[in-house]
Write a protein that holds these residues in place. Structure first.
Motif, PDB file in Angstrom:
ATOM      1  N   PHE A   1       0.832  -1.202   0.000  1.00 36.86           N
ATOM      2  CA  PHE A   1       0.000   0.000   0.000  1.00 36.86           C
ATOM      3  C   PHE A   1       0.869   1.255   0.000  1.00 36.86           C
ATOM      4  O   PHE A   1       1.730   1.427   0.853  1.00 36.86           O
ATOM      5  CB  PHE A   1      -0.977  -0.023   1.171  1.00 36.86           C
ATOM      6  CG  PHE A   1      -2.049  -1.050   0.968  1.00 36.86           C
ATOM      7  CD1 PHE A   1      -3.258  -0.713   0.390  1.00 36.86           C
ATOM      8  CD2 PHE A   1      -1.819  -2.377   1.295  1.00 36.86           C
ATOM      9  CE1 PHE A   1      -4.235  -1.672   0.157  1.00 36.86           C
ATOM     10  CE2 PHE A   1      -2.790  -3.347   1.071  1.00 36.86           C
ATOM     11  CZ  PHE A   1      -3.996  -2.989   0.493  1.00 36.86           C
ATOM     12  N   GLY A   2       0.666   2.090  -1.009  1.00 40.12           N
ATOM     13  CA  GLY A   2       1.468   3.286  -1.195  1.00 40.12           C
ATOM     14  C   GLY A   2       2.636   3.077  -2.140  1.00 40.12           C
ATOM     15  O   GLY A   2       3.268   4.035  -2.575  1.00 40.12           O
ATOM     16  N   ARG A   3       2.925   1.845  -2.462  1.00 39.59           N
ATOM     17  CA  ARG A   3       4.003   1.528  -3.393  1.00 39.59           C
ATOM     18  C   ARG A   3       3.523   1.804  -4.816  1.00 39.59           C
ATOM     19  O   ARG A   3       2.336   1.734  -5.105  1.00 39.59           O
ATOM     20  CB  ARG A   3       4.391   0.057  -3.229  1.00 39.59           C
ATOM     21  CG  ARG A   3       5.673  -0.328  -3.917  1.00 39.59           C
ATOM     22  CD  ARG A   3       6.249  -1.607  -3.344  1.00 39.59           C
ATOM     23  NE  ARG A   3       5.567  -2.796  -3.832  1.00 39.59           N
ATOM     24  CZ  ARG A   3       5.735  -4.009  -3.304  1.00 39.59           C
ATOM     25  NH1 ARG A   3       6.526  -4.179  -2.267  1.00 39.59           N
ATOM     26  NH2 ARG A   3       5.112  -5.038  -3.799  1.00 39.59           N
ATOM     27  N   VAL A   4       4.438   2.101  -5.697  1.00 45.63           N
ATOM     28  CA  VAL A   4       4.114   2.366  -7.100  1.00 45.63           C
ATOM     29  C   VAL A   4       4.378   1.101  -7.907  1.00 45.63           C
ATOM     30  O   VAL A   4       5.388   0.421  -7.698  1.00 45.63           O
ATOM     31  CB  VAL A   4       4.956   3.552  -7.636  1.00 45.63           C
ATOM     32  CG1 VAL A   4       4.721   3.775  -9.116  1.00 45.63           C
ATOM     33  CG2 VAL A   4       4.625   4.812  -6.857  1.00 45.63           C
ATOM     34  N   SER A   5       3.456   0.794  -8.818  1.00 51.58           N
ATOM     35  CA  SER A   5       3.611  -0.423  -9.640  1.00 51.58           C
ATOM     36  C   SER A   5       4.961  -0.414 -10.346  1.00 51.58           C
ATOM     37  O   SER A   5       5.454   0.625 -10.779  1.00 51.58           O
ATOM     38  CB  SER A   5       2.477  -0.524 -10.664  1.00 51.58           C
ATOM     39  OG  SER A   5       2.525   0.532 -11.593  1.00 51.58           O
ATOM     40  N   GLY A   6       5.555  -1.590 -10.410  1.00 43.96           N
ATOM     41  CA  GLY A   6       6.858  -1.730 -11.058  1.00 43.96           C
ATOM     42  C   GLY A   6       8.025  -1.378 -10.164  1.00 43.96           C
ATOM     43  O   GLY A   6       9.167  -1.357 -10.609  1.00 43.96           O
ATOM     44  N   GLN A   7       7.754  -1.108  -8.893  1.00 43.56           N
ATOM     45  CA  GLN A   7       8.806  -0.736  -7.945  1.00 43.56           C
ATOM     46  C   GLN A   7       8.617  -1.478  -6.634  1.00 43.56           C
ATOM     47  O   GLN A   7       7.543  -1.986  -6.358  1.00 43.56           O
ATOM     48  CB  GLN A   7       8.750   0.761  -7.649  1.00 43.56           C
ATOM     49  CG  GLN A   7       8.929   1.645  -8.840  1.00 43.56           C
ATOM     50  CD  GLN A   7       8.805   3.110  -8.470  1.00 43.56           C
ATOM     51  OE1 GLN A   7       8.830   3.483  -7.316  1.00 43.56           O
ATOM     52  NE2 GLN A   7       8.664   3.941  -9.477  1.00 43.56           N
ATOM     53  N   GLY A   8       9.670  -1.511  -5.836  1.00 39.99           N
ATOM     54  CA  GLY A   8       9.524  -1.986  -4.473  1.00 39.99           C
ATOM     55  C   GLY A   8      10.285  -3.232  -4.108  1.00 39.99           C
ATOM     56  O   GLY A   8      10.802  -3.328  -3.020  1.00 39.99           O
ATOM     57  N   THR A   9      10.353  -4.190  -4.982  1.00 36.48           N
ATOM     58  CA  THR A   9      11.062  -5.425  -4.667  1.00 36.48           C
ATOM     59  C   THR A   9      12.205  -5.571  -5.660  1.00 36.48           C
ATOM     60  O   THR A   9      11.983  -5.904  -6.815  1.00 36.48           O
ATOM     61  CB  THR A   9      10.105  -6.638  -4.755  1.00 36.48           C
ATOM     62  OG1 THR A   9       9.006  -6.400  -3.877  1.00 36.48           O
ATOM     63  CG2 THR A   9      10.782  -7.917  -4.361  1.00 36.48           C
ATOM     64  N   ASP A  10      13.417  -5.282  -5.199  1.00 33.24           N
ATOM     65  CA  ASP A  10      14.575  -5.279  -6.086  1.00 33.24           C
ATOM     66  C   ASP A  10      14.827  -6.618  -6.758  1.00 33.24           C
ATOM     67  O   ASP A  10      15.335  -6.668  -7.863  1.00 33.24           O
ATOM     68  CB  ASP A  10      15.836  -4.856  -5.313  1.00 33.24           C
ATOM     69  CG  ASP A  10      15.756  -3.419  -4.828  1.00 33.24           C
ATOM     70  OD1 ASP A  10      15.005  -2.620  -5.429  1.00 33.24           O
ATOM     71  OD2 ASP A  10      16.439  -3.097  -3.839  1.00 33.24           O
ATOM     72  N   SER A  11      14.453  -7.703  -6.085  1.00 34.01           N
ATOM     73  CA  SER A  11      14.751  -9.027  -6.626  1.00 34.01           C
ATOM     74  C   SER A  11      13.732  -9.487  -7.668  1.00 34.01           C
ATOM     75  O   SER A  11      13.873 -10.569  -8.220  1.00 34.01           O
ATOM     76  CB  SER A  11      14.804 -10.049  -5.488  1.00 34.01           C
ATOM     77  OG  SER A  11      13.530 -10.162  -4.879  1.00 34.01           O
TER      78      SER A  11
END
Length: 109
Positions: A41-51
């Motif tokens: 929640f609050g994260r932008v699609s295509g971002q957030g989990t480097d792996s």
């Protein structure tokens, strides 16, 4: 239709049967076929989990995930975000989406 608070227990069951084969929710959890959803929640699609290797469609959409965007997306992911790699056909019932999102709000924060 707007998002409305649902039943967390029913949402947990839906997650286990419809989502857990591809996603995890635990902090520090691994990505599977889909990304780990912790902090969604609050994260932008295509971002957030480097792996995780996000689709170009997900990166370009730049959708900020919240209750309403998830409610709309989960009805039909491929219609909401053409080109997404998510193979999930969606949850057609509003109640199911409300329940799942209610569970995700608790389990991913």
């Amino acid at each position: 239709m707007p998002f409305a608070e649902g039943n967390e227990k029913a949402g947990e069951k839906l997650f286990k049967t419809r989502c857990a084969s591809c996603h995890t929710v635990e902090k520090g959890g691994s990505s599977k076929t889909g990304p780990n959803l912790n902090g969604l929640f609050g994260r932008v699609s295509g971002q957030g989990t480097d792996s995780f290797s996000y689709s170009d469609a997900s990166k370009k959409a730049a959708v900020s995930w919240g209750e309403q965007t998830l409610f709309d997306y989960l009805e039909n992911p491929k219609k909401f975000m053409p080109g997404t790699k998510m193979a999930f056909g969606g949850l057609k019932k509003d109640k199911d989406r409300n329940d799942l999102i209610t569970y995700l709000k608790k389990s991913t924060s």
